[in-house]
Design a protein around this motif. Structure first.
Motif, PDB file in Angstrom:
ATOM      1  N   UNK A 180      18.053  65.855 -23.468  1.00 14.41           N
ATOM      2  CA  UNK A 180      17.740  66.516 -22.209  1.00 14.41           C
ATOM      3  C   UNK A 180      16.250  66.878 -22.145  1.00 14.41           C
ATOM      4  N   UNK A 181      15.420  65.890 -22.360  1.00 11.96           N
ATOM      5  CA  UNK A 181      13.974  66.063 -22.243  1.00 11.96           C
ATOM      6  C   UNK A 181      13.430  64.881 -21.462  1.00 11.96           C
ATOM      7  N   UNK A 182      12.338  65.099 -20.775  1.00 11.64           N
ATOM      8  CA  UNK A 182      11.643  64.008 -20.101  1.00 11.64           C
ATOM      9  C   UNK A 182      10.461  63.601 -20.974  1.00 11.64           C
ATOM     10  N   UNK A 183      10.397  62.320 -21.307  1.00 12.48           N
ATOM     11  CA  UNK A 183       9.326  61.822 -22.152  1.00 12.48           C
ATOM     12  C   UNK A 183       8.387  60.903 -21.390  1.00 12.48           C
ATOM     13  N   UNK A 184       8.461  60.893 -20.059  1.00 12.39           N
ATOM     14  CA  UNK A 184       7.628  59.982 -19.290  1.00 12.39           C
ATOM     15  C   UNK A 184       6.131  60.277 -19.459  1.00 12.39           C
ATOM     16  N   UNK A 185       5.762  61.511 -19.723  1.00  9.01           N
ATOM     17  CA  UNK A 185       4.351  61.843 -19.934  1.00  9.01           C
ATOM     18  C   UNK A 185       3.938  61.680 -21.395  1.00  9.01           C
ATOM     19  N   UNK A 186       4.899  61.393 -22.258  1.00 10.04           N
ATOM     20  CA  UNK A 186       4.602  61.285 -23.686  1.00 10.04           C
ATOM     21  C   UNK A 186       4.555  59.832 -24.155  1.00 10.04           C
ATOM     22  N   UNK A 187       4.732  58.877 -23.255  1.00  7.69           N
ATOM     23  CA  UNK A 187       4.761  57.468 -23.645  1.00  7.69           C
ATOM     24  C   UNK A 187       3.447  56.998 -24.245  1.00  7.69           C
ATOM     25  N   UNK A 188       2.351  57.677 -23.945  1.00  9.12           N
ATOM     26  CA  UNK A 188       1.042  57.286 -24.480  1.00  9.12           C
ATOM     27  C   UNK A 188       0.805  57.837 -25.883  1.00  9.12           C
ATOM     28  N   UNK A 189       1.673  58.721 -26.377  1.00  5.72           N
ATOM     29  CA  UNK A 189       1.520  59.266 -27.735  1.00  5.72           C
ATOM     30  C   UNK A 189       1.596  58.129 -28.749  1.00  5.72           C
ATOM     31  N   UNK A 190       0.773  58.228 -29.795  1.00  6.95           N
ATOM     32  CA  UNK A 190       0.731  57.148 -30.783  1.00  6.95           C
ATOM     33  C   UNK A 190       2.025  57.035 -31.587  1.00  6.95           C
ATOM     34  N   UNK A 191       2.809  58.104 -31.691  1.00  5.61           N
ATOM     35  CA  UNK A 191       4.060  58.015 -32.453  1.00  5.61           C
ATOM     36  C   UNK A 191       5.299  57.929 -31.558  1.00  5.61           C
ATOM     37  N   UNK A 192       5.104  57.611 -30.290  1.00  2.58           N
ATOM     38  CA  UNK A 192       6.234  57.426 -29.372  1.00  2.58           C
ATOM     39  C   UNK A 192       7.131  56.262 -29.817  1.00  2.58           C
ATOM     40  N   UNK A 193       6.558  55.127 -30.300  1.00  4.51           N
ATOM     41  CA  UNK A 193       7.422  54.033 -30.763  1.00  4.51           C
ATOM     42  C   UNK A 193       8.353  54.443 -31.911  1.00  4.51           C
ATOM     43  N   UNK A 194       7.942  55.379 -32.747  1.00  4.14           N
ATOM     44  CA  UNK A 194       8.827  55.852 -33.831  1.00  4.14           C
ATOM     45  C   UNK A 194      10.042  56.561 -33.252  1.00  4.14           C
ATOM     46  N   UNK A 195       9.838  57.350 -32.200  1.00  6.72           N
ATOM     47  CA  UNK A 195      10.943  58.032 -31.533  1.00  6.72           C
ATOM     48  C   UNK A 195      11.884  57.004 -30.896  1.00  6.72           C
ATOM     49  N   UNK A 196      11.307  56.022 -30.200  1.00  7.87           N
ATOM     50  CA  UNK A 196      12.111  54.979 -29.555  1.00  7.87           C
ATOM     51  C   UNK A 196      12.918  54.222 -30.607  1.00  7.87           C
ATOM     52  N   UNK A 197      12.297  53.920 -31.728  1.00  4.39           N
ATOM     53  CA  UNK A 197      12.987  53.217 -32.813  1.00  4.39           C
ATOM     54  C   UNK A 197      14.143  54.050 -33.359  1.00  4.39           C
ATOM     55  N   UNK A 198      13.928  55.350 -33.517  1.00  8.33           N
ATOM     56  CA  UNK A 198      14.992  56.221 -34.021  1.00  8.33           C
ATOM     57  C   UNK A 198      16.180  56.226 -33.068  1.00  8.33           C
ATOM     58  N   UNK A 199      15.905  56.253 -31.767  1.00  9.88           N
ATOM     59  CA  UNK A 199      17.001  56.243 -30.779  1.00  9.88           C
ATOM     60  C   UNK A 199      17.719  54.895 -30.803  1.00  9.88           C
ATOM     61  N   UNK A 200      16.951  53.802 -30.855  1.00  9.89           N
ATOM     62  CA  UNK A 200      17.574  52.473 -30.857  1.00  9.89           C
ATOM     63  C   UNK A 200      18.393  52.218 -32.114  1.00  9.89           C
ATOM     64  N   UNK A 201      17.960  52.774 -33.242  1.00  9.85           N
ATOM     65  CA  UNK A 201      18.648  52.535 -34.508  1.00  9.85           C
ATOM     66  C   UNK A 201      19.811  53.490 -34.755  1.00  9.85           C
ATOM     67  N   UNK A 202      20.075  54.361 -33.817  1.00 12.18           N
ATOM     68  CA  UNK A 202      21.175  55.303 -34.010  1.00 12.18           C
ATOM     69  C   UNK A 202      22.497  54.560 -34.129  1.00 12.18           C
TER      70      UNK A 202
END
Length: 130
Positions: free
Chosen positions: A95-117
């Motif tokens: 329940x968070x919006x990450x649309x403003x955080x997509x430019x963060x350098x570690x955003x792909x790590x978060x995306x990977x964690x969600x995809x690998x769940x």
């Protein structure tokens, strides 16, 4: 010295309308008490043991204040997702919006964690022969 008033003209319609409005407000206030009593009764009757199927993980104020600049990094969010995955959760709702955080350098790590769940649990299942 006050000016004496000889007569005060009051419309009977105004008095009647005021009484009608007061009656309606009184009835609705009595309905609130009945609503609270019914809500308490339903709460008691619907009580059942907790199944443990739904778990809410919240970031409390103390956790956020311990984060640098009072802002959770995307790596920290990824760590939370990985911890939830290790706990065996089948689904995760964030329940968070990450649309403003997509430019963060570690955003792909978060995306990977969600995809690998759940990937490890899915790999352990044997496919159906067919």
């Amino acid at each position: 010295m006050p000016i004496p008033v000889k007569s005060l003209i009051i419309s009977w319609r105004s008095i009647g309308l005021s009484l009608l409005i007061a009656l309606v407000v009184g009835i609705t206030a009595a309905g609130e008490v009945a609503d609270r009593v019914l809500d308490a009764v339903v709460g008691r009757l619907a009580m059942r043991p907790v199944s443990g199927e739904v778990v809410i993980v919240a970031l409390d104020e103390r956790t956020i204040t311990q984060s640098p600049s009072r802002n959770f990094s995307m790596t920290q969010y990824a760590n939370v997702v990985e911890a939830v995955d290790k706990a065996g959760a089948r689904r995760l709702f964030i329940d968070f919006y990450f649309d403003r955080r997509e430019a963060d350098h570690d955003f792909p790590r978060f995306v990977s964690a969600v995809k690998n769940m759940g990937v490890d649990r899915r790999a352990k299942r044997t496919p159906l022969a067919g």
